[in-house]
Design a protein around this motif. Structure first.
Motif, mmCIF file in Angstrom:
data_model
loop_
_atom_site.group_PDB
_atom_site.id
_atom_site.type_symbol
_atom_site.label_atom_id
_atom_site.label_comp_id
_atom_site.label_asym_id
_atom_site.label_seq_id
_atom_site.Cartn_x
_atom_site.Cartn_y
_atom_site.Cartn_z
ATOM 1 N N ARG A 71 0.837 -1.199 0.000
ATOM 2 C CA ARG A 71 0.000 0.000 0.000
ATOM 3 C C ARG A 71 0.873 1.250 0.000
ATOM 4 O O ARG A 71 0.537 2.246 -0.658
ATOM 5 N N ALA A 74 2.017 1.810 -3.415
ATOM 6 C CA ALA A 74 0.899 2.356 -4.185
ATOM 7 C C ALA A 74 0.741 3.849 -3.924
ATOM 8 O O ALA A 74 0.498 4.639 -4.854
ATOM 9 N N ALA A 111 -4.596 4.719 -3.191
ATOM 10 C CA ALA A 111 -3.621 3.739 -2.691
ATOM 11 C C ALA A 111 -4.305 2.695 -1.809
ATOM 12 O O ALA A 111 -3.949 1.514 -1.844
ATOM 13 N N TYR A 114 -5.554 -0.274 -3.864
ATOM 14 C CA TYR A 114 -4.607 -0.769 -4.872
ATOM 15 C C TYR A 114 -4.943 -2.175 -5.352
ATOM 16 O O TYR A 114 -4.628 -2.544 -6.484
ATOM 17 N N TRP A 117 -6.909 -2.065 -8.572
ATOM 18 C CA TRP A 117 -6.358 -1.412 -9.754
ATOM 19 C C TRP A 117 -6.291 -2.399 -10.917
ATOM 20 O O TRP A 117 -6.028 -3.597 -10.719
#
Length: 206
Positions: A71, A74, A111, A114, A117
């Protein structure tokens, strides 16, 4: 700037098109080794930044405080991405009140998500990707001993292919970044222009 301080192998763009290359050191705390290296690569129509962070150094602080290291990678990706977009704004007009704080909250919230994503592959390595304005960015945890972040503008993030940078002599690593023939990512003359309106859609309430 001394490359002797780089005691790990950065990753660079595996392509012949970049006309200008430059190197930025990511310094750690005073007296500590480098936290990472950014390699900038640009043509007249595209730019790619490859950022390499040794796992042992990046993850040490996160592990010590119980944070999710991935994280934090990210967030490093999204926070840099908003700064890249802000440097592209050339249109006249005052910056909207609260925009910077909102963008930082946006970077943090992105973030946090993430795992959601979209993914792509940089060759054999998988990367998680995100977009903001004209920037496509991503990070990968598939490289040995390092984390790699890539920011791309003018070229698709899924087109990225990386290779270990064995020779850094072709990168501008010293002198005045405004000097003729040198290049710094803030000075990319042909970068697409943005206006504040391009970023206000990411506003996040306090």
């Amino acid at each position: 700037m001394e490359t002797a301080a780089i005691d790990f192998t950065p990753w660079e763009l595996a392509a012949d098109w970049p006309a200008r290359r430059w190197l930025e050191l990511v310094n750690g705390r005073r007296g500590e080794p480098l936290a990472g290296v950014r390699l900038g690569q640009a043509s007249t129509s595209a730019m790619v930044l490859t950022c390499t962070y040794p796992r042992s150094r990046f993850g040490e602080a996160a592990t010590a405080t119980g944070l999710d290291t991935v994280r934090e990678i990210a967030f490093e990706t999204t926070y840099a991405q908003i700064n890249l977009a802000l440097h592209q704004i050339k249109a006249p007009g005052e910056r909207p009140d609260g925009l910077i704080g909102s963008l930082v909250r946006y970077a943090s919230q992105q973030a946090d998500r993430y795992r959601e994503w979209p993914s792509t592959h940089w060759g054999d390595e998988m990367a998680a990707t995100t977009r903001l304005a004209s920037w496509q960015s991503g990070f990968s945890v598939d490289y040995p001993e390092v984390y790699v972040i890539v920011h791309a503008c003018g070229i698709g993030i899924d087109e990225v292919r990386l290779t270990p940078a064995g020779d850094l002599s072709g990168y501008n690593i010293g002198g005045d970044p405004l000097a003729a023939g040198s290049m710094h990512w803030e000075l990319w003359a042909n970068r697409p222009e943005l206006a504040y309106d391009d970023l206000t859609r990411t506003l996040v309430a306090p």
